[in-house]
Scaffold this motif. Structure first.
Motif, short mmCIF file in Angstrom:
data_model
loop_
_atom_site.label_atom_id
_atom_site.label_comp_id
_atom_site.label_asym_id
_atom_site.label_seq_id
_atom_site.Cartn_x
_atom_site.Cartn_y
_atom_site.Cartn_z
N LEU A 199 1.05 4.33 -2.77
CA LEU A 199 0.92 5.74 -2.46
C LEU A 199 2.15 6.51 -2.91
N ASN A 212 -2.82 9.24 1.81
CA ASN A 212 -3.87 9.25 0.79
C ASN A 212 -4.36 10.67 0.52
N ASN A 229 -11.16 8.96 0.47
CA ASN A 229 -11.62 9.02 -0.92
C ASN A 229 -12.97 9.71 -1.04
N ARG A 271 -2.14 12.39 -1.96
CA ARG A 271 -2.46 11.98 -3.34
C ARG A 271 -3.70 12.71 -3.85
N THR A 330 -8.80 4.75 3.95
CA THR A 330 -8.74 4.95 2.50
C THR A 330 -10.11 5.31 1.94
N THR A 345 0.83 -1.20 0.00
CA THR A 345 0.00 0.00 0.00
C THR A 345 0.87 1.25 0.00
#
Length: 798
Positions: free
Chosen positions: A297, A476, A791, A479, A787, A293
């Motif tokens: 990332l 996350n 998101n 990103r 996550t 993971t």
């Protein structure tokens, strides 16, 4: 005869140790390293950690290949004649002592200017003077002190993989052993050693002892190889008087192994080899999932979150055009203005280079370059514009590395990571206490269950999920922000952004845009020669007003300036074949009507005579009024401007009435203003254009540089925001705060899981192998929750 361990590396010295300075060494190599450290006042190395070194392996001619210029060129990150930078992989890096000695290499050789260790990657980035020490001599010196660099050229043109192959091997061995131990344990599970109908024994009973000893031998590589990292980590933590999260895991593995071994030796039972091998297998499986993971990332950040840096490129027709940095390729000809970063290696074609390589080397002295000489990525051009031709493709990941260079890290780290570590340590103490108390109680109630309880508690309550919540959530979010054209330097920047209570904005180039600027000239008319000199001088500058005025003036032939100097916060002075010129503030050029001009203006003095000024009517960014109104509900706002108060009435009509305005602010005034506010306990956000505001951006708790078309790259900032997303800034601040709430919710979920698990473990209802399965599942569930939650949060952002 009692064995003696080497003072340097800790290995057995045998019957004939090498004696020196009342200390024993296993070989002359270790003795030599000790001498080198002692002579250079580096003996503190042994106080950090005893026997931390490695025996140096001398091999004649091993580094002869580093004499080849072609190989050296391929290995070096930076090479400017005498100053070079190389990034070396050192497999032996394993502890704080290694970091300390490798970051003090400059004490071993004066040619080494500095070194920086990346502990997770086991690399050291060294800046050295090739006239004093060559790359070959550097490699030999590091080998002599026990830190042999691993240098291979086979994969240098490819991005190194993030997969830890040793983890895959350990996981494979643990999985193989676990499967076989489970298979060999079937007779014990179903009591197949005894015939229930006749009361006699099955034939399997004859092999019962054999099966148990086979299980013992299967568990040996699991404990000694697959699980050794947990023992090493726990041992180092205890030796450093720190209880890390690996202490209860290592203790659980050790207790299971010892108890199981005792069981089969005295024929008390089959032991817990199935639980033991299953525990290690599932622990490693969780670690493998975490690593994959993280790699994902990292990939997202390195290759998809391009900085919004644009450069000026010449077309085939010789025209200037704006191009995104990742569109630049070999053979392109670029214009690099004053204060702009060189994006890739190239050759200087026109102009005099005064290049600041401090971004790369930490050395502040600018390097002079002439036409035909090579220039390197990461340098910043000073004193005018140059033209260069690209000889290597742009490396975006290199710019990412440059942005995070330790030279520019000013200890702006947030407290959240420290808080996570603190929770992990306290949790470990609590777990060990609960395990000890519950085991003591079960020894009185039912001694046969005491070991199961002790081991299950240690496993089920491991705070891995707590440790994973913050990095995965913030990683996350990095990103997601990158996709929204909001680029943050690291995860700590998100936390800092969530904590701010004061926001300070620059005016020119930040809340104003140069895209639609209108300027009127007031004064004596400029001759054609003076206007040409003005145009060519502005061509070299990156200041927002300079760029606006440059675009408004008519086209003129490009001329190379003889002299150019840009004084931050004041203006520009230059000279060429057509005379000399000063451009900037009224005071800088000596305007006789300095007090009569209220609006934003750029004054001109050509050939020692004052000419006039261009008066600008600022165009403010779309949504700036709404942004200030929304932010003003929760944050204290302020506007700092280097301009005069000519725009004050327009700003008062545009921005909330409570917003204070400060005009005629020099760069150092902005920095001191922020420092004064911070002394009152405020968490300050500074939003600027990245040029004149570098000091203020660095001083603020978090600094955001606004990028519009051409961006002056500045490591002083913590984030870069694309100008088209300026009106979304407050939503990004809110998203940062929500991300911190997600982390806190993850903590609560993890705590609830641990409380339920501990209940079953303490009550003796949970087998260790079930606990081993549940532990990585809890970590996976936390990662999945963070996550999904981030998101969902990201989809709401524009």
């Amino acid at each position: 005869m009692e064995n003696t361990n080497c003072y340097h590396c800790g290995t057995d010295c045998g019957r004939s140790p090498v004696e020196y300075d009342e200390k024993a060494f296993c070989c002359n190599g270790c003795k030599m390293v000790y001498e080198i450290f002692s002579e250079n006042d580096l003996s503190y190395y042994y106080e950090l950690q005893s026997a931390a070194g490695a025996t140096p392996q001398e091999q004649e001619g091993k580094y002869d290949f580093l004499d080849a210029p072609a190989i050296i060129e391929k290995l070096l990150e930076f090479n400017d004649g005498n100053m070079q930078v190389v990034n070396l992989y050192i497999p032996h890096i394993h502890c704080s002592s290694c970091i300390w000695i490798l970051e003090n290499l400059n004490k071993l050789n004066t040619g080494i200017k500095g070194s920086q260790v990346d502990f997770p990657k086991k690399t050291v980035r060294i800046t050295f003077n090739s006239e004093v020490i060559s790359l070959k001599q550097l490699a030999i010196m590091m080998n002599r002190i026990g830190y042999e660099p691993q240098i291979t050229l086979a994969d240098f043109d490819e991005k190194p993989t993030n997969v830890d192959r040793s983890l895959i091997y350990k996981l494979g061995i643990a999985g193989f052993a676990f499967g076989n131990v489970m298979f060999l344990s079937f007779p014990e599970y179903f009591d197949l050693n005894t015939n229930q109908e006749t009361g006699g024994e099955y034939w399997l009973n004859e092999y019962q002892d054999l099966f148990r000893w086979i299980m013992f031998f299967f568990s040996l590589p699991v404990v000694l190889y697959s699980g050794r990292d947990y023992f090493i980590s726990a041992f180092k933590g205890i030796r450093s008087r720190m209880l890390n999260i690996d202490v209860p895991i290592a203790l659980g593995i050790l207790v299971l192994f010892l108890r199981s071994t005792v069981d089969i030796i005295f024929n008390w039972g089959p032991g817990f080899f199935d639980s033991l091998t299953g525990l290690v297998f599932f622990l490693l499986l969780g670690k493998f999932f975490q690593q994959k993971t993280y790699s994902f990332l990292s990939f997202e950040r390195d290759y998809k979150s391009y900085f919004p840096i644009a450069v000026t490129r010449f077309t085939e027709e010789g025209k200037e055009e704006i191009a995104q940095i990742y569109e630049i390729k070999k053979g392109d000809r670029l214009l690099i203005r004053n204060e702009e970063l060189i994006p890739a290696d190239g050759v200087l074609m026109k102009g005099d280079g005064h290049i600041d390589y401090s971004f790369v080397t930490g050395e502040a002295e600018p390097v002079r370059k002439k036409s035909g000489e090579k220039v390197f990525a990461g340098g910043k051009q000073l004193h005018g514009a140059i033209e260069m031709e690209i000889v290597k493709p742009v490396s975006q990941s290199y710019l990412t590395q440059l942005w995070g260079n330790a030279v520019f890290n000013d200890e702006k780290s947030g407290r959240f990571q420290t808080l996570t570590d603190s929770i992990g340590r306290r949790f470990t103490i609590a777990v060990l206490s609960i395990a000890t108390i519950s085991t003591s109680i079960w020894l009185l109630i039912d001694p046969s269950l005491a070991l199961n309880v002790f081991t299950a508690v240690l496993i089920i309550a491991c705070p891995c999920a707590i440790a994973l919540a913050a990095p995965f959530t913030l990683g996350n979010m990095l990103r997601i922000f990158g996709k929204k054209k909001f680029y943050l330097k690291n995860t700590q920047a998100i936390e800092q952004l969530a904590q701010i209570d004061t926001a300070i904005f620059d005016k020119t180039g930040t809340i104003t845009t140069s895209a639609k600027s209108v300027a009127n000239y007031e004064g004596l008319p400029l001759t054609e020669e003076e206007e040409s000199l003005l145009k060519n001088t502005l061509r070299s500058s990156n200041h927002p007003l300079s760029r606006s005025l440059y675009d408004l003036l008519a086209e003129h032939d490009i001329e190379v300036l003889e002299d150019y100097e840009e004084l931050t916060g004041k203006g520009i002075q230059a000279s060429g074949s057509k005379g000399n010129i000063k451009i900037g503030s009224a005071d800088f050029v000596g305007s006789p009507s300095a007090q009569n001009i209220e609006n934003t203006s750029v004054h001109i003095r050509a050939n020692d005579a004052y000419k006039g000024c261009f008066v600008f009517r600022n165009t403010y960014r779309k949504g700036v009024a709404h942004l200030f109104e929304e932010m003003g509900k929760e944050l204290q706002l302020a506007l700092l401007s280097g301009d005069n108060a000519g725009e004050k009435k327009r700003l008062q009509a545009l921005l909330p009435a409570t917003t204070p305005f400060y005009f005629n602010q020099k760069p150092e005034d902005k920095l001191h203003f922020i420092k004064k506010i911070q002394e009152k306990g405020k968490k300050v956000l500074m939003v600027g254009d990245g040029l004149n505001d570098a000091g203020a951006l660095a001083q603020a708790n978090i600094g955001i540089a606004i990028s519009e078309n051409i961006n002056v790259f500045s490591p002083a900032c913590d984030a870069i925001l694309d100008a088209t997303k300026f009106n979304e800034l407050y939503s990004y601040i809110q998203a940062s705060k929500k991300a911190m709430r997600i982390i806190k919710m993850s903590f609560v979920l993890s705590l609830m899981y641990n409380m339920v698990g501990l209940y079953f473990a303490v009550s003796g209802q949970l087998e260790p192998v079930i606990a081993a399965i549940l532990m990585p599942l809890s970590s996976i569930s936390i990662v999945a929750f963070t996550t999904v939650a981030t998101n969902i949060l990201g989809k709401k952002l524009k």
